[in-house]
Design a protein around this motif. Structure first.
Motif, mmCIF file in Angstrom:
data_model
loop_
_atom_site.group_PDB
_atom_site.id
_atom_site.type_symbol
_atom_site.label_atom_id
_atom_site.label_comp_id
_atom_site.label_asym_id
_atom_site.label_seq_id
_atom_site.Cartn_x
_atom_site.Cartn_y
_atom_site.Cartn_z
ATOM 1 N N VAL A 34 -8.105 -4.912 16.939
ATOM 2 C CA VAL A 34 -8.711 -4.425 15.697
ATOM 3 C C VAL A 34 -7.653 -3.731 14.837
ATOM 4 C CG1 VAL A 34 -10.411 -2.846 14.723
ATOM 5 C CG2 VAL A 34 -11.004 -4.246 16.695
ATOM 6 N N GLY A 35 -6.790 -2.948 15.446
ATOM 7 C CA GLY A 35 -5.727 -2.245 14.711
ATOM 8 C C GLY A 35 -4.743 -3.222 14.052
ATOM 9 N N LYS A 36 -4.491 -4.339 14.718
ATOM 10 C CA LYS A 36 -3.583 -5.344 14.154
ATOM 11 C C LYS A 36 -4.142 -5.897 12.847
ATOM 12 C CE LYS A 36 -1.189 -9.553 15.519
ATOM 13 N NZ LYS A 36 -1.005 -10.544 16.556
ATOM 14 N N GLN A 37 -5.457 -6.112 12.795
ATOM 15 C CA GLN A 37 -6.083 -6.599 11.565
ATOM 16 C C GLN A 37 -5.937 -5.576 10.435
ATOM 17 O OE1 GLN A 37 -7.274 -9.684 11.170
ATOM 18 N NE2 GLN A 37 -6.592 -10.078 13.247
ATOM 19 N N PHE A 38 -6.119 -4.295 10.774
ATOM 20 C CA PHE A 38 -5.932 -3.254 9.765
ATOM 21 C C PHE A 38 -4.483 -3.228 9.269
ATOM 22 C CE2 PHE A 38 -9.986 -1.458 11.141
ATOM 23 C CZ PHE A 38 -10.480 -0.937 9.964
ATOM 24 N N GLU A 39 -3.528 -3.407 10.170
ATOM 25 C CA GLU A 39 -2.112 -3.416 9.785
ATOM 26 C C GLU A 39 -1.806 -4.571 8.829
ATOM 27 O OE1 GLU A 39 0.492 -1.359 10.366
ATOM 28 O OE2 GLU A 39 -0.984 0.011 11.205
ATOM 29 N N GLN A 40 -2.415 -5.725 9.096
ATOM 30 C CA GLN A 40 -2.192 -6.861 8.206
ATOM 31 C C GLN A 40 -2.751 -6.594 6.815
ATOM 32 O OE1 GLN A 40 -3.816 -10.292 10.169
ATOM 33 N NE2 GLN A 40 -2.052 -10.528 11.522
ATOM 34 N N VAL A 41 -3.908 -5.938 6.758
ATOM 35 C CA VAL A 41 -4.487 -5.593 5.452
ATOM 36 C C VAL A 41 -3.564 -4.615 4.722
ATOM 37 C CG1 VAL A 41 -6.416 -4.383 4.344
ATOM 38 C CG2 VAL A 41 -6.853 -6.056 6.140
#
Length: 187
Positions: A61-68
């Motif tokens: 989930v954190g990886k998706q936030f980082e991409q955003v």
């Protein structure tokens, strides 16, 4: 939004500054949310989890936030690119074209001066050479003044053998006159 204001240099700068600041603020907020949500998910256990399952879910989930957040920062950089491109491709074009025209005119003027100097030099050199040839004196230039011919050799006996006299008649005669041993009859 006033489009006339946007098309001015100050208006475009203000617009891109506002958009950049908004996007970088959003990116930092998304990163903060990512840290909070990752920590909360990592500490939430679901029935049947193995010891590392919660941390793996938090990482995903954190990886998706980082991409955003990265995309928001990229968009902020794009806003800076908008302003730079607007300045270079719209506002500075007339001045660049004027400078290019001035340089072109200067080059043409320099070419004309160089041609005139070369023409003057060639004309002067040709006049000097023509004067030297007509006057019979001049610079010792082998291209202008040909070197003096060496004197003709003096022979002790100019004609050691008597030269044959030409025949009185103009025709050369028959071949048998010159070669008597040759028979020209068919055998």
């Amino acid at each position: 939004m006033d489009i006339e204001n946007l098309m001015s240099p100050e208006g475009m700068r203000a617009f891109t500054d506002e958009q950049r600041d908004t996007l970088t603020t959003d990116a930092s907020q998304v990163r903060q949310l990512a840290l909070i949500i990752k920590a909360r998910i990592a500490q939430t256990q679901i029935d049947g989890d193995k010891p590392w399952s919660a941390k793996l879910r938090a990482y995903k989930v954190g990886k998706q936030f980082e991409q955003v957040a990265k995309q928001l920062e990229k968009a902020a950089a794009g806003c800076e690119g908008i302003n730079a491109s607007y300045k270079k491709d719209v506002l500075e074009v007339p001045a660049r074209r004027e400078r290019a025209l001035e340089r072109k005119e200067q080059r043409a003027e320099q070419k004309m001066l160089a041609k005139a100097r070369a023409k003057h030099g060639i004309t002067g050199a040709l006049a000097e050479n023509a004067h030297a040839l007509n006057a019979g004196t001049g610079a010792a230039n082998p291209q202008v003044n040909a070197p003096a011919a060496p004197p003709a050799p003096q022979y002790v006996n100019p004609a050691p053998f008597p030269m044959p006299q030409a025949p009185a008649q103009s025709s050369s005669g028959q071949i048998s006159d010159h070669f008597p041993d040759i028979s020209l009859e068919a055998s």
